[in-house]
Design a protein around this motif. Structure first.
Motif, PDB file in Angstrom:
ATOM      1  N   ASP B  32     -21.984 -21.120  -8.787  1.00  0.00           N
ATOM      2  CA  ASP B  32     -20.902 -21.121  -8.148  1.00  0.00           C
ATOM      3  C   ASP B  32     -19.846 -20.803  -9.168  1.00  0.00           C
ATOM      4  OD1 ASP B  32     -22.094 -21.847  -5.874  1.00  0.00           O
ATOM      5  OD2 ASP B  32     -21.132 -23.700  -5.479  1.00  0.00           O
ATOM      6  N   PHE B  33     -19.768 -21.663 -10.336  1.00  0.00           N
ATOM      7  CA  PHE B  33     -18.708 -21.360 -11.266  1.00  0.00           C
ATOM      8  C   PHE B  33     -18.604 -19.990 -11.742  1.00  0.00           C
ATOM      9  CE2 PHE B  33     -19.006 -26.210 -12.371  1.00  0.00           C
ATOM     10  CZ  PHE B  33     -17.610 -26.354 -11.619  1.00  0.00           C
ATOM     11  N   GLY B  34     -20.158 -19.563 -12.029  1.00  0.00           N
ATOM     12  CA  GLY B  34     -20.268 -18.165 -12.552  1.00  0.00           C
ATOM     13  C   GLY B  34     -19.547 -17.122 -11.476  1.00  0.00           C
ATOM     14  N   ILE B  35     -20.102 -17.250 -10.580  1.00  0.00           N
ATOM     15  CA  ILE B  35     -19.497 -16.502  -9.202  1.00  0.00           C
ATOM     16  C   ILE B  35     -18.056 -16.428  -9.312  1.00  0.00           C
ATOM     17  CG2 ILE B  35     -19.545 -15.804  -6.901  1.00  0.00           C
ATOM     18  CD1 ILE B  35     -22.254 -16.935  -6.706  1.00  0.00           C
ATOM     19  N   GLY B  36     -17.451 -17.581  -9.174  1.00  0.00           N
ATOM     20  CA  GLY B  36     -16.026 -17.812  -9.400  1.00  0.00           C
ATOM     21  C   GLY B  36     -15.318 -16.979 -10.270  1.00  0.00           C
ATOM     22  N   MET B  37     -16.067 -16.845 -11.702  1.00  0.00           N
ATOM     23  CA  MET B  37     -15.415 -16.302 -12.737  1.00  0.00           C
ATOM     24  C   MET B  37     -15.463 -14.663 -12.706  1.00  0.00           C
ATOM     25  SD  MET B  37     -16.358 -18.658 -15.988  1.00  0.00           S
ATOM     26  CE  MET B  37     -17.772 -19.395 -15.615  1.00  0.00           C
ATOM     27  N   VAL B 102      -8.177 -26.919  -7.612  1.00  0.00           N
ATOM     28  CA  VAL B 102      -7.656 -25.332  -7.539  1.00  0.00           C
ATOM     29  C   VAL B 102      -8.938 -24.514  -6.900  1.00  0.00           C
ATOM     30  CG1 VAL B 102      -6.872 -23.582  -8.601  1.00  0.00           C
ATOM     31  CG2 VAL B 102      -5.972 -25.690  -9.259  1.00  0.00           C
ATOM     32  N   ARG B 103      -9.892 -24.631  -7.412  1.00  0.00           N
ATOM     33  CA  ARG B 103     -11.211 -23.726  -7.270  1.00  0.00           C
ATOM     34  C   ARG B 103     -11.421 -24.048  -5.668  1.00  0.00           C
ATOM     35  NH1 ARG B 103     -17.253 -24.398  -7.243  1.00  0.00           N
ATOM     36  NH2 ARG B 103     -16.895 -26.656  -6.862  1.00  0.00           N
ATOM     37  N   GLY B 104     -11.575 -25.235  -5.363  1.00  0.00           N
ATOM     38  CA  GLY B 104     -11.895 -25.735  -4.048  1.00  0.00           C
ATOM     39  C   GLY B 104     -10.938 -25.003  -2.802  1.00  0.00           C
ATOM     40  N   VAL B 105      -9.717 -25.148  -3.334  1.00  0.00           N
ATOM     41  CA  VAL B 105      -8.668 -24.817  -2.390  1.00  0.00           C
ATOM     42  C   VAL B 105      -8.596 -23.359  -2.598  1.00  0.00           C
ATOM     43  CG1 VAL B 105      -6.195 -24.816  -2.067  1.00  0.00           C
ATOM     44  CG2 VAL B 105      -7.147 -26.771  -2.758  1.00  0.00           C
ATOM     45  N   ALA B 106      -8.760 -22.690  -3.738  1.00  0.00           N
ATOM     46  CA  ALA B 106      -9.084 -21.245  -3.678  1.00  0.00           C
ATOM     47  C   ALA B 106     -10.092 -20.647  -2.499  1.00  0.00           C
ATOM     48  CB  ALA B 106      -9.170 -20.514  -5.058  1.00  0.00           C
ATOM     49  N   ILE B 107     -11.421 -21.380  -2.830  1.00  0.00           N
ATOM     50  CA  ILE B 107     -12.391 -20.753  -1.933  1.00  0.00           C
ATOM     51  C   ILE B 107     -12.040 -21.109  -0.515  1.00  0.00           C
ATOM     52  CG2 ILE B 107     -14.602 -21.178  -1.463  1.00  0.00           C
ATOM     53  CD1 ILE B 107     -15.372 -22.270  -4.049  1.00  0.00           C
ATOM     54  N   GLU B 108     -11.587 -22.127  -0.037  1.00  0.00           N
ATOM     55  CA  GLU B 108     -11.263 -22.337   1.342  1.00  0.00           C
ATOM     56  C   GLU B 108     -10.027 -21.488   2.022  1.00  0.00           C
ATOM     57  OE1 GLU B 108     -12.819 -24.289   3.417  1.00  0.00           O
ATOM     58  OE2 GLU B 108     -14.724 -24.272   1.863  1.00  0.00           O
ATOM     59  N   TYR B 109      -9.035 -21.349   1.068  1.00  0.00           N
ATOM     60  CA  TYR B 109      -7.840 -20.908   1.795  1.00  0.00           C
ATOM     61  C   TYR B 109      -7.822 -19.514   1.370  1.00  0.00           C
ATOM     62  CZ  TYR B 109      -5.835 -25.458   2.626  1.00  0.00           C
ATOM     63  OH  TYR B 109      -5.496 -26.577   3.099  1.00  0.00           O
ATOM     64  N   ARG B 110      -8.412 -18.841   0.613  1.00  0.00           N
ATOM     65  CA  ARG B 110      -8.161 -17.402  -0.148  1.00  0.00           C
ATOM     66  C   ARG B 110      -8.449 -16.547   1.435  1.00  0.00           C
ATOM     67  NH1 ARG B 110     -10.972 -12.674  -0.465  1.00  0.00           N
ATOM     68  NH2 ARG B 110     -10.257 -11.243  -2.048  1.00  0.00           N
ATOM     69  N   ASN B 111      -9.292 -16.623   2.222  1.00  0.00           N
ATOM     70  CA  ASN B 111      -9.441 -15.889   3.336  1.00  0.00           C
ATOM     71  C   ASN B 111      -8.667 -16.173   4.498  1.00  0.00           C
ATOM     72  OD1 ASN B 111     -11.101 -14.042   1.593  1.00  0.00           O
ATOM     73  ND2 ASN B 111     -12.846 -15.519   1.983  1.00  0.00           N
ATOM     74  N   LYS B 112      -8.141 -17.066   4.467  1.00  0.00           N
ATOM     75  CA  LYS B 112      -7.130 -17.617   5.719  1.00  0.00           C
ATOM     76  C   LYS B 112      -6.107 -16.871   5.860  1.00  0.00           C
ATOM     77  CE  LYS B 112      -9.246 -22.327   6.620  1.00  0.00           C
ATOM     78  NZ  LYS B 112     -10.469 -22.040   5.867  1.00  0.00           N
ATOM     79  N   HIS B 113      -5.583 -16.052   4.962  1.00  0.00           N
ATOM     80  CA  HIS B 113      -4.440 -15.308   5.145  1.00  0.00           C
ATOM     81  C   HIS B 113      -4.553 -14.037   4.656  1.00  0.00           C
ATOM     82  CE1 HIS B 113      -0.394 -14.092   5.651  1.00  0.00           C
ATOM     83  NE2 HIS B 113      -0.108 -13.979   4.186  1.00  0.00           N
ATOM     84  N   THR B 114      -4.171 -12.779   5.140  1.00  0.00           N
ATOM     85  CA  THR B 114      -4.393 -11.480   4.681  1.00  0.00           C
ATOM     86  C   THR B 114      -3.631 -10.939   3.744  1.00  0.00           C
ATOM     87  OG1 THR B 114      -3.507 -10.890   6.669  1.00  0.00           O
ATOM     88  CG2 THR B 114      -6.001 -10.654   6.734  1.00  0.00           C
ATOM     89  N   GLY B 115      -2.420 -11.634   3.268  1.00  0.00           N
ATOM     90  CA  GLY B 115      -1.505 -10.838   2.385  1.00  0.00           C
ATOM     91  C   GLY B 115      -2.123 -10.632   1.205  1.00  0.00           C
ATOM     92  N   THR B 121      -3.423 -14.134  -5.677  1.00  0.00           N
ATOM     93  CA  THR B 121      -2.849 -15.464  -6.527  1.00  0.00           C
ATOM     94  C   THR B 121      -4.269 -16.217  -6.395  1.00  0.00           C
ATOM     95  OG1 THR B 121      -0.729 -15.306  -5.249  1.00  0.00           O
ATOM     96  CG2 THR B 121      -1.671 -17.331  -6.263  1.00  0.00           C
ATOM     97  N   TRP B 122      -5.141 -16.134  -5.434  1.00  0.00           N
ATOM     98  CA  TRP B 122      -6.247 -17.231  -5.565  1.00  0.00           C
ATOM     99  C   TRP B 122      -7.254 -16.456  -6.234  1.00  0.00           C
ATOM    100  CZ3 TRP B 122      -5.059 -21.781  -4.585  1.00  0.00           C
ATOM    101  CH2 TRP B 122      -4.183 -22.009  -3.451  1.00  0.00           C
ATOM    102  N   ASP B 123      -7.368 -14.921  -6.359  1.00  0.00           N
ATOM    103  CA  ASP B 123      -8.106 -14.312  -7.117  1.00  0.00           C
ATOM    104  C   ASP B 123      -8.031 -14.488  -8.617  1.00  0.00           C
ATOM    105  OD1 ASP B 123      -9.443 -13.389  -4.921  1.00  0.00           O
ATOM    106  OD2 ASP B 123      -8.776 -11.481  -5.135  1.00  0.00           O
ATOM    107  N   VAL B 124      -6.767 -15.068  -8.989  1.00  0.00           N
ATOM    108  CA  VAL B 124      -6.370 -15.360 -10.473  1.00  0.00           C
ATOM    109  C   VAL B 124      -6.940 -16.851 -10.593  1.00  0.00           C
ATOM    110  CG1 VAL B 124      -4.733 -15.225 -12.334  1.00  0.00           C
ATOM    111  CG2 VAL B 124      -4.629 -13.624 -10.768  1.00  0.00           C
ATOM    112  N   ALA B 125      -6.414 -17.604  -9.757  1.00  0.00           N
ATOM    113  CA  ALA B 125      -6.609 -18.950  -9.714  1.00  0.00           C
ATOM    114  C   ALA B 125      -8.137 -19.394  -9.879  1.00  0.00           C
ATOM    115  CB  ALA B 125      -6.179 -19.720  -8.642  1.00  0.00           C
ATOM    116  N   MET B 126      -8.833 -18.766  -9.165  1.00  0.00           N
ATOM    117  CA  MET B 126     -10.262 -19.194  -9.122  1.00  0.00           C
ATOM    118  C   MET B 126     -10.997 -18.885 -10.463  1.00  0.00           C
ATOM    119  SD  MET B 126     -12.836 -19.506  -6.158  1.00  0.00           S
ATOM    120  CE  MET B 126     -12.443 -17.947  -5.229  1.00  0.00           C
ATOM    121  N   PRO B 127     -11.026 -17.714 -10.932  1.00  0.00           N
ATOM    122  CA  PRO B 127     -11.787 -17.704 -12.451  1.00  0.00           C
ATOM    123  C   PRO B 127     -11.122 -18.467 -13.313  1.00  0.00           C
ATOM    124  CG  PRO B 127     -10.867 -15.704 -11.574  1.00  0.00           C
ATOM    125  CD  PRO B 127     -10.423 -16.651 -10.562  1.00  0.00           C
TER     126      PRO B 127
END
Lengths: 465, 390
Positions: B32-37, B102-115, B121-127
């Motif tokens: 999971d961490f590897g994929i996140g990075m 931050v990772r948990g929220v990034a995974i859960e929230y990234r796709n909840k809005h299309t902007g 933002t989440w694509d930077v925060a997660m790695p």
């Protein structure tokens, strides 16, 4: 360790746990609501229940994420900030925590994934079972964590050795009467919180005339759940308080600002005193005669110990020191919680009366404003309730066994605690704002459009992702 | 507590159980961490990133519970260990918590809005958060083995700087590199088409760094642990096995044996953590203070009653948990490609691809007119289920 580090660690615990508990009741309550809606869909095959399931399921999931990520902070915090506490009580307190994780968290986290993504992969009945397992998991987790908390209020099933508390009965720790009522009370509050949220959302859409049949049914059911739950919450709270009169007399005395023991004891309705941690007197006190005795002891002239007497007893038992919590805080958090409890009861009763015999909820326009206003009340009440429960126990971290000041990590410096306190508060504030924004947006968007394959046999797309 | 000389005692059983929980956590969250990075770099556009992330969306949360159970079990079975480690590693653990939040929220929230900026933002925060968490877990594990100054009760007395020794930092970097490789290999198994090709290439690129760091860290550990003591001989054997497994991953993926390569990194993580914990046993932290004995499983354990009660609970529930987690892994075994997440997939597309039979296809007719709505409700986790779908 300095007293600064102690205060900061207490603030950190307060901030993180109060924040965590804003999400937890929503998660627990909504899980049951969503499970109920999906069951209604499965049983009736009516598409509107499917749409309700997915719509409210979406709100549930947005909230679930923050409940999960803030929960882990609580578990780590005991060791980080309260090392001496952890070492002293781990034998008894650690077990419910570990069991919570093993029995409840695995269940809810695995099956929530299956529920969200399993719409097109699991047979409908199996898929329905996943949300029920999530609801059972969240509720079980509340049971275990509350058992740990009840033990801090009334440490039963325990033997104290020279340097720690040791468990002698897991059954007592898990099933002491205080815990049973504590759990019933908290579960009822979770259902009230979710009920009022569901009601507010239903009202929002009823006012816009969308999905009227759906939201009418959902809104009325939410009122019904809220009404029944507030009866249960008040009842359970009453029995909790009776037990507390025995096991934490100081908490109850402080809650009533009762300085001198009394028999019969009156119930204080409104009191004002000097703003000190422990004022010696109250200036104004409007009282209801006999009521406290009746409520606490089931007899007209039952004797209730006052603050001064309990203080005296504790001094003899535990040595010199101040054994009173901050009276004003305890007195008012107690009243905020109780007032809101009764207000919610009346509010939901009125709502049910307005919608009796199929009268539509959307016509009760003035009630709608109240429905919005009441959305805030369970969060305020729950926060007040926890402040009452935890601050009312001070100076003890475990009643009669361990002082809070003896529980803190001795080698964690003030700067470290400040750093993490600021860090958590900042992160939580941002995430809280993000969540509110996402939920508002999801509410405003409304339920998904019609599903072509909404019969119970067709596969449906997974949610959200 | 009197030290029990044999291995057959409750304290050792719980030490093993906690080791198993940590290993389970690192093997599962490692990828999971590897994929996140990796995913923002491997995925060139949003549908691709979405597809990469979808490989762990339904399961990451249940993997994190392995950590929660591990920490809970330490608290319940070895309160002294939990108190010493968690208060002693205060700031690294704070870093881990923030990263996990931050990772948990990034995974859960990234796709909840299309902007666009929302997702960026989440694509930077997660790695960043995955990198930080991986690194700090390495520091934590090596730190347990570093001698640290402590008081007579086993509470660490030194400040944060002492925790970041060279050995601990190398461990952190090793964890990062190994998790990167592990994640890339997992993606190779769970993606199709272009994404699979790119994931495999990423694995080949990560491998030299992972192998080099792992070798360096294992060598350092081996030198420190070298002694004729039978326990340390076991440690050296485990280190050698870790080395073999870690190094084997590269040639295996080059030979297009992605499954075996993933098994090799899983084994390497398992063996790596196992070797560190075997070396630690029966200590739970290592004391560097003169005159202060290292705390052990015996000196920090809970009472016999608690250990027995917990053992009974564990015997009942661990198999149940393993069974449903394995089942969930099986349910979500589909491979993804960019096509599965490309816009605009309509509800009808998804139904047509649904695994429960083609009957769904004639339900036809897209009625979603609101484009954001379409994205939110259908943008993801499509059919493409092997076994039934194809």
């Amino acid at each position: 360790m300095t007293s600064d580090a102690l205060d900061l660690a207490r603030w950190q615990f307060g901030v993180t746990i109060v924040y965590h508990f804003l999400f937890v009741p929503v998660t627990i309550g909504m899980a049951w609501f969503v499970a109920g809606m999906q069951t209604a869909w499965q049983r009736t095959g009516k598409e509107r229940y499917l749409r309700a399931t997915r719509f409210f399921g979406k709100l549930f999931l947005i909230n679930f994420a923050l409940g999960v990520v803030t929960g882990i902070v609580q578990e780590f915090q005991f060791g980080m900030n309260w090392a001496l506490y952890s070492r002293y009580v781990g034998d008894v307190f650690g077990a419910p925590l570990a069991i919570e994780a093993l029995v409840a968290f695995f269940l809810e986290s695995t099956f929530i994934g299956l529920w969200i993504f399993g719409w097109d992969r699991l047979r409908p009945k199996l898929h329905l079972a996943t949300i029920w397992l999530v609801a059972i998991g969240t509720t079980a987790s509340a049971y275990f964590i509350l058992a740990a908390n009840s033990w801090m209020q009334n440490p039963v099933g325990t033997r104290v050795t020279e340097d720690r508390a040791e468990m002698v009965s897991l059954a007592q720790v898990f099933f002491q009467p205080l815990q049973v009522w504590h759990f019933v009370h908290t579960l009822a509050i979770a259902l009230i919180t979710a009920g009022l949220l569901v009601l507010a959302v239903a009202v929002y859409w009823l006012r816009r005339g969308k999905d009227v049949r759906l939201f009418r049914a959902v809104g009325r059911n939410a009122l019904l759940v809220t009404f029944v739950s507030s009866v249960v919450a008040i009842g359970a709270g009453h029995f909790q308080a009776q037990i507390l009169t025995d096991v934490q007399p100081m908490k109850i005395a402080a809650a009533e600002a009762l300085y001198e023991s009394a028999s019969p004891a009156p119930l204080s309705l409104f009191a004002v005193g000097p703003w000190e941690k422990r004022p010696e007197r109250v200036d104004v006190n409007i009282e209801l005669p006999y009521a406290l005795s009746v409520l606490s002891t089931n007899s007209v002239d039952g004797r209730i110990k006052g603050i001064n007497e309990v203080q005296q007893e504790y001094r003899q038992q535990y040595g010199p020191g101040d054994y009173t919590p901050i009276i004003g805080t305890i007195y008012w958090t107690w009243r905020v919680m109780i007032t809101i409890g009764f207000a919610v009861l009346i509010f939901s009763a009125v709502g049910l009366w307005l919608t009796r015999k199929g009268r539509p909820l959307e016509r009760a326009r003035r009630f709608h404003t109240w429905a919005y206003l009441f959305l805030a009340t369970p969060f305020i009440a729950a926060t007040a309730g926890w402040l009452f429960t935890e601050m009312g126990r001070q100076p003890w971290i475990v009643q009669g066994l361990l002082f809070t000041r003896e529980a803190v990590s001795p080698y964690v410096g003030v700067s470290s605690v400040v750093f993490t306190l600021v860090g958590f508060t900042l992160a939580y504030t941002i995430l809280g704002a993000v969540e509110v924004w996402l939920i508002t947006r999801a509410v405003k968007k409304g339920p998904e459009e019609k599903f072509e394959g909404a019969s119970t046999k067709a596969p449906l797309p997974p949610m959200l992702y | 507590m009197v030290a029990d000389p044999g291995l057959l005692n409750l304290e050792t059983l719980w030490f093993v159980l906690i080791a198993v929980l940590w290993i389970g956590f690192f093997v599962l969250e490692g990828f999971d961490f590897g994929i996140g990075m990796l995913y923002p770099f491997l995925g060139r556009d949003d549908p691709e990133r979405h597809a990469l992330l979808a490989t762990i969306l339904p399961v990451w949360d249940s993997y994190e519970v392995w950590l929660i159970v591990a920490a809970g079990a330490m608290f319940a079975a070895f309160p002294g260990w939990y108190a010493g480690l968690f208060s002693g590693f205060y700031l690294p653990l704070f870093g881990i918590l923030v990263a996990l939040i931050v990772r948990g929220v990034a995974i859960e929230y990234r796709n909840k809005h299309t902007g666009g900026s929302w997702r960026r933002t989440w694509d930077v925060a997660m790695p960043i958060s995955c990198l930080l968490a991986s690194f700090l877990f390495g520091v934590l594990f090596a730190g347990m083995l570093n001698g640290l100054e402590m008081d007579a009760d086993g509470l660490i007395t030194v400040g944060p700087a002492a925790l970041f020794s060279g050995y601990a930092v190398l461990a952190g970097l090793t964890f990062v590199a190994v998790f990167l490789l592990h994640g890339a290999l997992f993606l190779t198994l769970r993606t199709r088409d272009e994404l699979e090709v790119r994931s495999r290439r990423a694995a080949l690129l990560c491998w030299p760094a992972a192998a080099a760091l792992l070798t360096g860290f294992l060598a350092w550990t081996g030198v420190r642990a070298a002694s004729p003591d039978p326990q340390n001989i076991l440690v050296l054997a485990l280190i050698s096995a870790t080395f073999l497994a870690g190094v084997a991953a590269g040639p295996l993926v080059w030979l297009r044996r992605a499954g075996s390569a993933f098994a090799a990194t899983s084994a390497a993580i398992l063996l790596l953590v196992a070797s560190l914990l075997v070396w630690l046993y029966p200590r739970v932290l290592v004391s560097a203070s003169p005159g202060v004995q290292s705390p052990t499983v015996f000196s920090t354990a809970s009472s016999r009653y608690t250990l027995v009660a917990m053992t009974i609970v564990a015997i009942i529930f661990v198999p149940i948990v393993l069974a449903y987690q394995a089942w969930a892994l099986r349910v979500f075994r589909a491979r993804f490609s960019r096509d599965d997440f490309a816009d605009p997939p309509s509800a009808a597309d998804l139904l047509r691809r649904g695994p429960l039979g083609g009957g769904a296809s004639d339900r036809g007719a897209t009625d979603s007119t609101d484009s954001t709505d379409t994205t939110d409700t259908t943008d993801g986790e499509p059919g493409g289920q092997p076994g039934t779908g194809r």
